[in-house]
Write an enzyme that holds these catalytic residues in place. Structure first.
Site, PDB file in Angstrom:
ATOM      1  N   HIS A 188      30.095 149.615  36.654  1.00  0.00           N
ATOM      2  CA  HIS A 188      28.807 149.953  36.024  1.00  0.00           C
ATOM      3  C   HIS A 188      27.792 150.384  37.086  1.00  0.00           C
ATOM      4  O   HIS A 188      27.081 151.374  36.927  1.00  0.00           O
ATOM      5  CB  HIS A 188      28.208 148.730  35.311  1.00  0.00           C
ATOM      6  N   LYS A 242      29.461 139.700  18.515  1.00  0.00           N
ATOM      7  CA  LYS A 242      30.236 139.161  19.645  1.00  0.00           C
ATOM      8  C   LYS A 242      29.431 138.046  20.297  1.00  0.00           C
ATOM      9  O   LYS A 242      28.220 138.136  20.398  1.00  0.00           O
ATOM     10  CB  LYS A 242      30.466 140.255  20.698  1.00  0.00           C
ATOM     11  N   ARG A 264      37.323 155.770  32.140  1.00  0.00           N
ATOM     12  CA  ARG A 264      38.292 155.223  33.097  1.00  0.00           C
ATOM     13  C   ARG A 264      39.693 155.734  32.844  1.00  0.00           C
ATOM     14  O   ARG A 264      40.526 155.763  33.753  1.00  0.00           O
ATOM     15  CB  ARG A 264      38.316 153.681  32.991  1.00  0.00           C
ATOM     16  N   SER A 292      34.333 144.299  32.183  1.00  0.00           N
ATOM     17  CA  SER A 292      33.680 142.983  32.152  1.00  0.00           C
ATOM     18  C   SER A 292      34.660 141.928  31.628  1.00  0.00           C
ATOM     19  O   SER A 292      34.706 140.805  32.139  1.00  0.00           O
ATOM     20  CB  SER A 292      32.448 143.019  31.258  1.00  0.00           C
TER      21      SER A 292
END
Ligand code: PNS
Length: 158
Positions: A17, A41, A90, A128
């Site tokens: 990040h 979440k 990614r 994360s």
């Protein structure tokens, strides 16, 4: 003035990040980081903790602002008068998901465009979630997150 919004959960912020924030800040006059308040979440770090961690690890980057947001990212961007969203890619798996999200956001508001950055290969497998899992199993994560995040994880005693 050119401004971009970089939205995410940042639970916690990773070096991937951070790399993206630096690269965006080098191109745009201002980067507005939007931290998602996700009701569905349960994050490890509270909104206040995530905000504080991001502020701390980006304190050497002058053209950054950090705000929480709930609801649609398009609305958050509009509130800040911004038309550009930043996301990192990614892998091809990211691409499928990110493409769909960018198209939905553009459909909601055709003034909103998403710019994708190719993640630095050194960070292409970091997330994360992976960081939290590795930490839980007592693995060395110093390559993946800023030292300050490690301190905060230590305070959580997980
Ligand atoms: O770091 P993340 O969890 O990959 O970030 C995902 C995020 C916050 C960018 C995305 O979930 C989001 O924008 N959520 C807000 C709701 C929204 O606007 N969704 C887009 C239409 S599906």
């Amino acid at each position: 003035m050119s401004t971009a919004v970089y939205p995410g959960s940042f639970d916690p912020i990773t070096n991937g990040h951070l790399d993206l924030i630096r690269r965006t800040a080098a191109i745009f006059d201002k980067v507005v980081i939007g931290i998602l308040v996700n009701q569905s979440k349960k994050p490890l770090f509270s909104l206040e903790e995530r905000t504080e961690m991001i502020r701390k690890v980006t304190e050497d980057i002058p053209n950054i602002e950090v705000y929480p947001f709930s609801g649609l990212v398009v609305e958050f961007a509009k509130e800040h008068d911004v038309n550009v969203l930043i996301r990192g890619i990614r892998s091809t798996t990211d691409f499928e998901y990110e493409l769909q999200m960018a198209q939905i956001n553009h459909k909601i508001d055709d003034k909103i465009d998403t710019l994708f950055f190719a993640t630095d290969p050194g960070y292409s497998f970091i997330s994360s979630s992976a960081v939290k899992e590795l930490w839980y199993y007592h693995q060395d994560i110093r390559e993946y997150v800023p030292d300050y995040v490690i301190q905060k994880l230590q305070e959580k005693e997980i």
